[in-house]
Scaffold this motif. Structure first.
Motif, PDB file in Angstrom:
ATOM      1  N   LEU A   1      26.863  41.758  25.434  1.00 57.55           N
ATOM      2  CA  LEU A   1      27.210  40.723  25.174  1.00 57.55           C
ATOM      3  C   LEU A   1      26.745  40.008  26.570  1.00 57.55           C
ATOM      4  O   LEU A   1      26.455  39.963  27.562  1.00 57.55           O
ATOM      5  N   THR A   2      26.216  38.751  26.213  1.00 58.18           N
ATOM      6  CA  THR A   2      25.091  37.583  27.421  1.00 58.18           C
ATOM      7  C   THR A   2      26.904  36.595  27.558  1.00 58.18           C
ATOM      8  O   THR A   2      27.823  36.733  27.249  1.00 58.18           O
ATOM      9  N   LEU A   3      26.276  36.511  29.192  1.00 57.24           N
ATOM     10  CA  LEU A   3      27.578  35.382  29.153  1.00 57.24           C
ATOM     11  C   LEU A   3      28.528  34.127  28.493  1.00 57.24           C
ATOM     12  O   LEU A   3      28.929  34.093  28.804  1.00 57.24           O
ATOM     13  N   ASP A   4      26.888  33.570  27.722  1.00 56.32           N
ATOM     14  CA  ASP A   4      27.172  32.402  27.106  1.00 56.32           C
ATOM     15  C   ASP A   4      27.650  32.976  25.595  1.00 56.32           C
ATOM     16  O   ASP A   4      28.957  32.517  24.819  1.00 56.32           O
ATOM     17  N   GLU A   5      28.137  34.459  25.340  1.00 52.73           N
ATOM     18  CA  GLU A   5      28.556  34.768  23.864  1.00 52.73           C
ATOM     19  C   GLU A   5      29.536  35.682  24.349  1.00 52.73           C
ATOM     20  O   GLU A   5      31.065  35.222  23.506  1.00 52.73           O
ATOM     21  N   ALA A   6      30.228  36.053  25.162  1.00 52.57           N
ATOM     22  CA  ALA A   6      31.534  35.711  25.897  1.00 52.57           C
ATOM     23  C   ALA A   6      32.180  34.597  25.856  1.00 52.57           C
ATOM     24  O   ALA A   6      33.072  34.644  25.541  1.00 52.57           O
ATOM     25  N   CYS A   7      31.702  33.912  26.571  1.00 48.89           N
ATOM     26  CA  CYS A   7      32.377  32.438  26.322  1.00 48.89           C
ATOM     27  C   CYS A   7      32.127  31.832  24.534  1.00 48.89           C
ATOM     28  O   CYS A   7      33.515  31.457  24.388  1.00 48.89           O
ATOM     29  N   ILE A   8      31.617  31.997  23.727  1.00 48.30           N
ATOM     30  CA  ILE A   8      31.744  32.011  22.458  1.00 48.30           C
ATOM     31  C   ILE A   8      33.088  33.073  21.771  1.00 48.30           C
ATOM     32  O   ILE A   8      33.870  32.147  21.449  1.00 48.30           O
ATOM     33  N   LEU A   9      33.041  33.988  22.470  1.00 45.93           N
ATOM     34  CA  LEU A   9      33.877  34.736  21.859  1.00 45.93           C
ATOM     35  C   LEU A   9      36.135  34.534  22.699  1.00 45.93           C
ATOM     36  O   LEU A   9      36.739  34.419  22.272  1.00 45.93           O
ATOM     37  N   MET A  10      35.452  33.511  23.963  1.00 45.18           N
ATOM     38  CA  MET A  10      36.694  33.373  24.446  1.00 45.18           C
ATOM     39  C   MET A  10      37.466  31.408  23.752  1.00 45.18           C
ATOM     40  O   MET A  10      38.214  30.935  24.775  1.00 45.18           O
ATOM     41  N   GLY A  11      36.747  31.090  22.561  1.00 44.30           N
ATOM     42  CA  GLY A  11      36.932  29.738  22.626  1.00 44.30           C
ATOM     43  C   GLY A  11      35.572  28.655  22.693  1.00 44.30           C
ATOM     44  O   GLY A  11      36.244  27.617  23.179  1.00 44.30           O
TER      45      GLY A  11
ATOM     46  N   VAL B   1      34.522  28.956  25.485  1.00 44.38           N
ATOM     47  CA  VAL B   1      34.717  27.852  27.003  1.00 44.38           C
ATOM     48  C   VAL B   1      33.732  27.340  28.192  1.00 44.38           C
ATOM     49  O   VAL B   1      32.711  28.264  27.349  1.00 44.38           O
ATOM     50  N   SER B   2      33.712  27.271  29.271  1.00 48.73           N
ATOM     51  CA  SER B   2      32.361  26.648  29.384  1.00 48.73           C
ATOM     52  C   SER B   2      32.256  28.498  30.454  1.00 48.73           C
ATOM     53  O   SER B   2      33.405  28.937  30.840  1.00 48.73           O
ATOM     54  N   ARG B   3      31.115  28.005  30.992  1.00 51.22           N
ATOM     55  CA  ARG B   3      30.577  29.064  31.709  1.00 51.22           C
ATOM     56  C   ARG B   3      31.423  29.272  33.727  1.00 51.22           C
ATOM     57  O   ARG B   3      31.978  30.778  33.694  1.00 51.22           O
ATOM     58  N   ASN B   4      31.501  28.737  34.055  1.00 51.44           N
ATOM     59  CA  ASN B   4      32.195  28.085  34.889  1.00 51.44           C
ATOM     60  C   ASN B   4      33.922  28.479  34.602  1.00 51.44           C
ATOM     61  O   ASN B   4      34.405  28.926  35.705  1.00 51.44           O
ATOM     62  N   THR B   5      34.488  28.320  33.568  1.00 52.45           N
ATOM     63  CA  THR B   5      35.782  28.558  33.419  1.00 52.45           C
ATOM     64  C   THR B   5      35.526  30.389  33.139  1.00 52.45           C
ATOM     65  O   THR B   5      36.899  30.851  33.852  1.00 52.45           O
ATOM     66  N   TYR B   6      34.673  30.512  32.303  1.00 53.17           N
ATOM     67  CA  TYR B   6      34.808  32.548  32.287  1.00 53.17           C
ATOM     68  C   TYR B   6      34.628  33.156  33.105  1.00 53.17           C
ATOM     69  O   TYR B   6      35.026  34.128  33.664  1.00 53.17           O
ATOM     70  N   LYS B   7      34.066  32.365  34.505  1.00 55.11           N
ATOM     71  CA  LYS B   7      33.370  33.351  35.287  1.00 55.11           C
ATOM     72  C   LYS B   7      34.219  32.785  36.312  1.00 55.11           C
ATOM     73  O   LYS B   7      35.009  33.851  37.396  1.00 55.11           O
ATOM     74  N   SER B   8      35.171  31.811  36.355  1.00 55.67           N
ATOM     75  CA  SER B   8      36.300  31.240  37.381  1.00 55.67           C
ATOM     76  C   SER B   8      37.579  33.109  37.383  1.00 55.67           C
ATOM     77  O   SER B   8      38.425  33.406  38.020  1.00 55.67           O
ATOM     78  N   TRP B   9      37.390  32.910  35.742  1.00 57.41           N
ATOM     79  CA  TRP B   9      38.508  34.005  35.150  1.00 57.41           C
ATOM     80  C   TRP B   9      38.156  34.942  36.051  1.00 57.41           C
ATOM     81  O   TRP B   9      38.953  35.577  36.209  1.00 57.41           O
ATOM     82  N   VAL B  10      37.547  35.693  35.321  1.00 56.10           N
ATOM     83  CA  VAL B  10      36.783  37.083  36.361  1.00 56.10           C
ATOM     84  C   VAL B  10      36.855  37.455  37.845  1.00 56.10           C
ATOM     85  O   VAL B  10      37.368  37.646  37.649  1.00 56.10           O
ATOM     86  N   ARG B  11      36.414  36.237  38.591  1.00 54.86           N
ATOM     87  CA  ARG B  11      36.546  36.426  39.435  1.00 54.86           C
ATOM     88  C   ARG B  11      37.876  36.432  39.341  1.00 54.86           C
ATOM     89  O   ARG B  11      38.701  37.061  40.691  1.00 54.86           O
ATOM     90  N   LYS B  12      38.788  35.672  39.392  1.00 53.63           N
ATOM     91  CA  LYS B  12      40.401  35.384  39.491  1.00 53.63           C
ATOM     92  C   LYS B  12      41.059  37.207  38.880  1.00 53.63           C
ATOM     93  O   LYS B  12      41.309  37.725  40.582  1.00 53.63           O
ATOM     94  N   ALA B  13      40.195  37.793  38.489  1.00 53.14           N
ATOM     95  CA  ALA B  13      40.856  38.655  38.051  1.00 53.14           C
ATOM     96  C   ALA B  13      41.283  39.441  38.485  1.00 53.14           C
ATOM     97  O   ALA B  13      41.418  41.043  39.146  1.00 53.14           O
ATOM     98  N   LYS B  14      39.674  39.481  39.225  1.00 58.32           N
ATOM     99  CA  LYS B  14      38.727  40.860  40.176  1.00 58.32           C
ATOM    100  C   LYS B  14      39.360  40.944  41.152  1.00 58.32           C
ATOM    101  O   LYS B  14      39.561  41.885  42.451  1.00 58.32           O
ATOM    102  N   ASN B  15      39.824  39.672  41.793  1.00 56.48           N
ATOM    103  CA  ASN B  15      40.364  39.706  43.343  1.00 56.48           C
ATOM    104  C   ASN B  15      41.963  39.804  43.166  1.00 56.48           C
ATOM    105  O   ASN B  15      42.884  39.242  44.109  1.00 56.48           O
ATOM    106  N   ASN B  16      42.416  40.416  42.105  1.00 60.32           N
ATOM    107  CA  ASN B  16      43.965  40.155  41.739  1.00 60.32           C
ATOM    108  C   ASN B  16      44.681  39.217  41.493  1.00 60.32           C
ATOM    109  O   ASN B  16      46.001  39.210  42.334  1.00 60.32           O
ATOM    110  N   ASN B  17      44.252  38.173  41.063  1.00 61.59           N
ATOM    111  CA  ASN B  17      44.565  36.691  41.690  1.00 61.59           C
ATOM    112  C   ASN B  17      45.453  35.938  39.938  1.00 61.59           C
ATOM    113  O   ASN B  17      44.369  36.855  38.735  1.00 61.59           O
ATOM    114  N   GLU B  18      45.688  35.274  39.592  1.00 64.58           N
ATOM    115  CA  GLU B  18      46.808  35.373  38.681  1.00 64.58           C
ATOM    116  C   GLU B  18      45.839  33.833  37.643  1.00 64.58           C
ATOM    117  O   GLU B  18      45.336  33.380  38.444  1.00 64.58           O
ATOM    118  N   VAL B  19      46.074  34.691  36.692  1.00 65.47           N
ATOM    119  CA  VAL B  19      45.221  33.892  35.407  1.00 65.47           C
ATOM    120  C   VAL B  19      45.582  33.646  34.161  1.00 65.47           C
ATOM    121  O   VAL B  19      46.622  34.251  33.717  1.00 65.47           O
TER     122      VAL B  19
END
Length: 135
Positions: free
Chosen positions: A33-43, A45-63
């Motif tokens: 999946l490309t970044l854009d395809e992952a964003c489509i699958l998540m409804g 969402v924007s690239r920045n939103t998706y990347k922010s979610w992943v970054r938070k998840a990787k850092n054990n922050n609440e998403v």
């Protein structure tokens, strides 16, 4: 009140794991999946939103995700599970990416068709299709 916080953390941890799973599925040897395809699958969402979610998840922050997005992740996990249980060993990722001769997919792969019609009802229909193959 304290019990509610524990439940919330547990749900947040599950969401983080699911997001990291989807990020891992982006790899070429998996769902490719490309970044854009992952964003489509998540409804869519924007690239920045998706990347922010992943970054938070990787850092054990609440998403915090919408119910729609959580449902999408759940359905995608269900598709993966059904394919993992029904496809020949080593081909569970291939089955998501190769054309399928079934009216639901119109000769396209599950990946292609879900990206064309990313409505939750359609993703659910795909999950039900692969679940039925397991039976």
């Amino acid at each position: 009140m304290h019990t509610h916080n524990i439940e919330t953390r547990t749900e947040a941890q599950k969401i983080a794991v699911a997001l990291l799973w989807l990020e891992d599925m982006r790899r070429q040897e998996k769902w490719n999946l490309t970044l854009d395809e992952a964003c489509i699958l998540m409804g869519s969402v924007s690239r920045n939103t998706y990347k922010s979610w992943v970054r938070k998840a990787k850092n054990n922050n609440e998403v915090t995700l919408s119910r729609d997005t959580i449902t999408r992740l759940s359905l995608l996990l269900g598709i993966h599970k059904a394919l993992a249980l029904s496809a020949p060993q080593g081909y569970e990722f291939d089955f998501f990416k190769r054309p399928i001769d079934h009216p639901l997919f119109q000769g396209k792969s599950a990946k292609e068709q879900i990206l064309i019609d990313s409505d939750i009802l359609f993703i659910n229909a795909v999950r039900n299709h692969f679940d039925a193959r397991r039976a």
